[in-house]
Design a protein around this motif. Structure first.
Motif, PDB file in Angstrom:
ATOM      1  N   VAL A 291      -8.612  23.423 -26.130  1.00 39.71           N
ATOM      2  CA  VAL A 291      -9.214  24.417 -27.028  1.00 39.71           C
ATOM      3  C   VAL A 291      -8.177  24.923 -28.035  1.00 39.71           C
ATOM      4  N   ILE A 292      -6.971  25.194 -27.570  1.00 36.26           N
ATOM      5  CA  ILE A 292      -5.929  25.708 -28.471  1.00 36.26           C
ATOM      6  C   ILE A 292      -5.595  24.685 -29.554  1.00 36.26           C
ATOM      7  N   LEU A 293      -5.354  23.453 -29.140  1.00 31.51           N
ATOM      8  CA  LEU A 293      -4.963  22.433 -30.103  1.00 31.51           C
ATOM      9  C   LEU A 293      -6.093  22.109 -31.075  1.00 31.51           C
ATOM     10  N   PHE A 294      -7.327  22.152 -30.600  1.00 33.01           N
ATOM     11  CA  PHE A 294      -8.464  21.941 -31.496  1.00 33.01           C
ATOM     12  C   PHE A 294      -8.580  23.095 -32.483  1.00 33.01           C
ATOM     13  N   ALA A 295      -8.388  24.306 -31.994  1.00 30.19           N
ATOM     14  CA  ALA A 295      -8.529  25.491 -32.852  1.00 30.19           C
ATOM     15  C   ALA A 295      -7.464  25.535 -33.940  1.00 30.19           C
ATOM     16  N   VAL A 296      -6.236  25.140 -33.608  1.00 33.00           N
ATOM     17  CA  VAL A 296      -5.161  25.205 -34.606  1.00 33.00           C
ATOM     18  C   VAL A 296      -5.032  23.904 -35.392  1.00 33.00           C
ATOM     19  N   ARG A 297      -5.911  22.935 -35.103  1.00 30.48           N
ATOM     20  CA  ARG A 297      -5.929  21.647 -35.784  1.00 30.48           C
ATOM     21  C   ARG A 297      -4.632  20.877 -35.540  1.00 30.48           C
ATOM     22  N   GLY A 298      -4.338  20.681 -34.250  1.00 28.56           N
ATOM     23  CA  GLY A 298      -3.163  19.909 -33.876  1.00 28.56           C
ATOM     24  C   GLY A 298      -3.440  18.419 -33.953  1.00 28.56           C
ATOM     25  N   ARG A 299      -2.390  17.623 -33.852  1.00 22.77           N
ATOM     26  CA  ARG A 299      -2.521  16.162 -33.837  1.00 22.77           C
ATOM     27  C   ARG A 299      -3.131  15.723 -32.520  1.00 22.77           C
ATOM     28  N   ASP A 300      -3.875  14.617 -32.560  1.00 23.24           N
ATOM     29  CA  ASP A 300      -4.582  14.149 -31.368  1.00 23.24           C
ATOM     30  C   ASP A 300      -3.641  13.850 -30.206  1.00 23.24           C
ATOM     31  N   TYR A 301      -2.477  13.242 -30.487  1.00 16.32           N
ATOM     32  CA  TYR A 301      -1.591  12.817 -29.411  1.00 16.32           C
ATOM     33  C   TYR A 301      -0.875  13.973 -28.717  1.00 16.32           C
ATOM     34  N   TYR A 302      -0.950  15.182 -29.281  1.00 19.35           N
ATOM     35  CA  TYR A 302      -0.318  16.321 -28.617  1.00 19.35           C
ATOM     36  C   TYR A 302      -0.890  16.545 -27.213  1.00 19.35           C
ATOM     37  N   LEU A 303      -2.156  16.163 -27.007  1.00 19.06           N
ATOM     38  CA  LEU A 303      -2.808  16.395 -25.718  1.00 19.06           C
ATOM     39  C   LEU A 303      -2.668  15.217 -24.763  1.00 19.06           C
ATOM     40  N   ALA A 304      -2.084  14.121 -25.219  1.00 15.05           N
ATOM     41  CA  ALA A 304      -1.977  12.929 -24.370  1.00 15.05           C
ATOM     42  C   ALA A 304      -1.341  13.209 -23.011  1.00 15.05           C
ATOM     43  N   PRO A 305      -0.309  14.077 -22.916  1.00 10.37           N
ATOM     44  CA  PRO A 305       0.308  14.301 -21.599  1.00 10.37           C
ATOM     45  C   PRO A 305      -0.599  15.009 -20.601  1.00 10.37           C
ATOM     46  N   ALA A 306      -1.748  15.528 -21.037  1.00 12.10           N
ATOM     47  CA  ALA A 306      -2.639  16.225 -20.109  1.00 12.10           C
ATOM     48  C   ALA A 306      -3.502  15.267 -19.304  1.00 12.10           C
ATOM     49  N   TYR A 307      -3.577  14.005 -19.692  1.00 14.14           N
ATOM     50  CA  TYR A 307      -4.524  13.091 -19.048  1.00 14.14           C
ATOM     51  C   TYR A 307      -4.080  12.498 -17.717  1.00 14.14           C
ATOM     52  N   PRO A 308      -2.793  12.306 -17.457  1.00 14.17           N
ATOM     53  CA  PRO A 308      -2.431  11.777 -16.135  1.00 14.17           C
ATOM     54  C   PRO A 308      -3.007  12.574 -14.970  1.00 14.17           C
ATOM     55  N   MET A 309      -3.012  13.924 -15.053  1.00 18.11           N
ATOM     56  CA  MET A 309      -3.561  14.707 -13.935  1.00 18.11           C
ATOM     57  C   MET A 309      -5.067  14.520 -13.818  1.00 18.11           C
ATOM     58  N   LEU A 310      -5.769  14.315 -14.946  1.00 18.67           N
ATOM     59  CA  LEU A 310      -7.208  14.057 -14.880  1.00 18.67           C
ATOM     60  C   LEU A 310      -7.483  12.673 -14.310  1.00 18.67           C
ATOM     61  N   LEU A 311      -6.645  11.707 -14.659  1.00 22.65           N
ATOM     62  CA  LEU A 311      -6.796  10.362 -14.084  1.00 22.65           C
ATOM     63  C   LEU A 311      -6.586  10.399 -12.577  1.00 22.65           C
ATOM     64  N   ALA A 312      -5.624  11.198 -12.123  1.00 20.18           N
ATOM     65  CA  ALA A 312      -5.406  11.343 -10.680  1.00 20.18           C
ATOM     66  C   ALA A 312      -6.630  11.957 -10.012  1.00 20.18           C
ATOM     67  N   ALA A 313      -7.191  13.013 -10.615  1.00 20.09           N
ATOM     68  CA  ALA A 313      -8.382  13.652 -10.045  1.00 20.09           C
ATOM     69  C   ALA A 313      -9.567  12.710 -10.063  1.00 20.09           C
ATOM     70  N   GLY A 314      -9.717  11.931 -11.128  1.00 14.75           N
ATOM     71  CA  GLY A 314     -10.825  10.982 -11.208  1.00 14.75           C
ATOM     72  C   GLY A 314     -10.714   9.882 -10.177  1.00 14.75           C
ATOM     73  N   ALA A 315      -9.487   9.415  -9.929  1.00 12.58           N
ATOM     74  CA  ALA A 315      -9.299   8.374  -8.916  1.00 12.58           C
ATOM     75  C   ALA A 315      -9.660   8.883  -7.528  1.00 12.58           C
ATOM     76  N   VAL A 316      -9.303  10.131  -7.243  1.00 12.93           N
ATOM     77  CA  VAL A 316      -9.647  10.721  -5.940  1.00 12.93           C
ATOM     78  C   VAL A 316     -11.157  10.891  -5.815  1.00 12.93           C
ATOM     79  N   TRP A 317     -11.785  11.395  -6.867  1.00 10.19           N
ATOM     80  CA  TRP A 317     -13.245  11.542  -6.830  1.00 10.19           C
ATOM     81  C   TRP A 317     -13.908  10.188  -6.618  1.00 10.19           C
ATOM     82  N   GLY A 318     -13.419   9.158  -7.323  1.00 11.18           N
ATOM     83  CA  GLY A 318     -14.005   7.825  -7.187  1.00 11.18           C
ATOM     84  C   GLY A 318     -13.850   7.261  -5.790  1.00 11.18           C
ATOM     85  N   GLU A 319     -12.682   7.480  -5.192  1.00 14.49           N
ATOM     86  CA  GLU A 319     -12.446   6.997  -3.834  1.00 14.49           C
ATOM     87  C   GLU A 319     -13.411   7.649  -2.851  1.00 14.49           C
ATOM     88  N   GLN A 320     -13.627   8.947  -3.019  1.00 20.51           N
ATOM     89  CA  GLN A 320     -14.550   9.662  -2.130  1.00 20.51           C
ATOM     90  C   GLN A 320     -15.998   9.250  -2.390  1.00 20.51           C
TER      91      GLN A 320
END
Length: 507
Positions: A291-320
């Protein structure tokens, strides 16, 4: 020595597998990282790495410090200069897998999460170039892992680890601040608010602030130059349209496209499922920066480091989720997932790893896809051209010669390749180079590069075109192509102090 329980032995075995996987990824990067040449942004870091400080205009001190260590260990070896980036991506893989374990994932979930993060474009690129974005990518998942461990164990002492990781992240790239704010919102908006009463939470906050304090103390006497830099770059990015498709770009620029369903499932599980309630704070650590980066019009890749934790959560959800399917359907899903990961990873590696032969059709397609390879070609040729021009000058000119560069890439190239060619240190008004000033006594004759004729005519009474930079293979280095003219200039129209005062700029 006490015997380990079966679960503990399995955990150690899974960790060993992740470590081997991470070492393999790092080794792959090390083997291919000697291709092409230094990237324009690495040349910026090269100059900073030779002059350590608690801050620089473009970034805090960690990246330059690591570059300094690599120069001390390996000299100007390209592979050596990229050793820490290569190792960092093994660390990213490891901590993504470990985060999946903290969220309840078994071996399959850990391996899927680790594979998914490894095949992402930002992750692959981060292992191929010494950049502050490289280590920023690493620190985010380290923070996420410590938060996940804190939430699983309920042990408030983990706030010290969280604070240390955030502090080191802030010493690497200032966008860590949006993740830190996400952590605070996660504490405020979830049951994790109970930790706010713990002295360990406040100790973690204090530790983070103490770690960033030296950089703040550096900024103050330097007129908070990094703030001026960020304002200038942000205005440029908006003007050039680089921030226009922030949300859409999250679907294909920040991860591998085949893993999009996985991280969406991870976000959904963290925010909306009962099973994810315990770890909901991680969901806020994604949503708040988004929300912050979208609101201030940041570059798309600024948020790239946030995805590893979501990938970890998605893998756990998928396994279950697989457990709820019939054995036959579960096998089909596993086959499809792994096939997509392998195919997606191979395609992404072909486009992002520096493995395509220079100048081939494959190379041009890869360069068009990632936009970076062209900026690794032509820097030795630039330095060699300047050296030839210098050799053709009369002896009095060579005795009082300076090199004035418009861009940090050109400055770094001269300072990297120039000593072997007998060239003086280049000076520039861009970013931290301006703070380093000019020689005493100032040069009387200047070879200029990266500066347009009209700009030079306003500075000097006499300028003549002396040559052009020619890049092999017919490649256009976008940092050079519109600034390929090299001039010899004399007779500055004003004094050096007055000129230098007005020559400061950011880029």
């Amino acid at each position: 020595m006490p015997k380990l329980h079966l679960r503990e032995r399995m955990a150690l075995s899974d960790t060993g597998l992740l470590v081997l996987f991470g070492l393999g990824v790092s080794l792959l990067h090390i083997l291919v990282n000697g291709q092409y040449g230094f990237h324009r942004d690495e040349l910026l870091t090269f100059d900073n790495a030779r002059q350590l400080a608690w801050g620089y205009v473009v970034y805090p001190p960690v990246t330059a410090f690591l570059g300094h260590m690599e120069l001390a260990l390996f000299g100007t070896s390209l592979t050596g200069f990229r050793l820490f980036p290569a190792l960092s991506q093994g660390v990213v893989l490891l901590f993504t897998g470990l985060t999946a374990r903290e969220l309840g994932g078994q071996r399959e979930a850990q391996l899927i999460a680790a594979t998914a993060v490894t095949i992402g474009g930002p992750s692959i690129w981060a292992g191929t170039s010494l950049s502050y974005t490289t280590f920023d990518y690493m620190w985010w998942i380290v923070v996420a892992y410590f938060v996940a461990r804190l939430l699983r164990t309920g042990n408030p002492r983990w706030w010290l680890a969280v604070g240390a990781a955030i502090g080191l992240g802030l010493l690497t790239k200032y966008t860590m601040g949006v993740l830190a704010f996400g952590v605070l919102c996660g504490v405020a908006f979830t049951p994790a608010r109970r930790f706010a009463k713990s002295p360990w939470f406040w100790s973690g906050v204090t530790l983070a602030l103490l770690l960033i304090l030296p950089n703040i103390l550096w900024q103050a006497p330097h007129d908070f130059a990094s703030v001026s830099y960020m304002k200038t770059i942000h205005t440029r990015d908006i003007g050039w349209g680089w921030t226009n498709n922030f949300l859409l770009d999250q679907l294909w620029k920040c991860t591998n496209v085949v893993t999009v369903p996985l991280w969406i499932a991870g976000l959904w599980s963290l925010i909306w499922t009962p099973a994810g309630k315990r770890y909901r704070m991680l969901g806020w650590m994604y949503i708040v920066p988004l929300v912050i980066l979208f609101a201030v019009r940041g570059r798309d890749y600024y948020l790239a480091p946030a995805y590893p934790m979501l990938l970890a959560a998605g893998a756990v959800w998928g396994e279950q989720w697989l457990v709820t399917l019939t054995p036959n359907r579960a096998r089909i899903v596993r086959r499809v997932v792994w096939r997509n990961l392998v195919v997606g990873g191979l395609i992404c590696a072909a486009l992002v790893l520096p493995i395509a032969p220079i100048g081939t059709a494959w190379w041009h397609v890869a360069d068009a896809a990632n936009g970076n390879f062209n900026m690794e070609i032509g820097w030795p040729e630039l330095a060699a051209t300047v050296a030839r021009i210098r050799s053709g000058l009369p002896a009095p000119d060579r005795a009082h010669l300076g090199i004035l560069a418009g861009d940090e890439g050109e400055t770094g190239a001269i300072n990297l390749y120039g000593p072997a060619l007998g060239l003086p240190t280049a000076i520039s008004g861009m970013n931290s180079n301006w703070m380093r000033g000019y020689p005493d006594p100032p040069p009387q004759t200047l070879i200029t590069l990266g500066l347009k004729r009209d700009v030079l005519d306003s500075i000097f009474a006499s300028c003549e075109l002396a040559g052009r930079v020619t890049i092999p293979y017919g490649i256009e280095n976008i940092a050079i192509k519109d600034y390929d003219e090299i001039f010899i200039c004399r007779q500055m129209r004003t004094s050096w102090p007055e000129f230098w005062k007005r020559f400061r700029y950011y880029g």
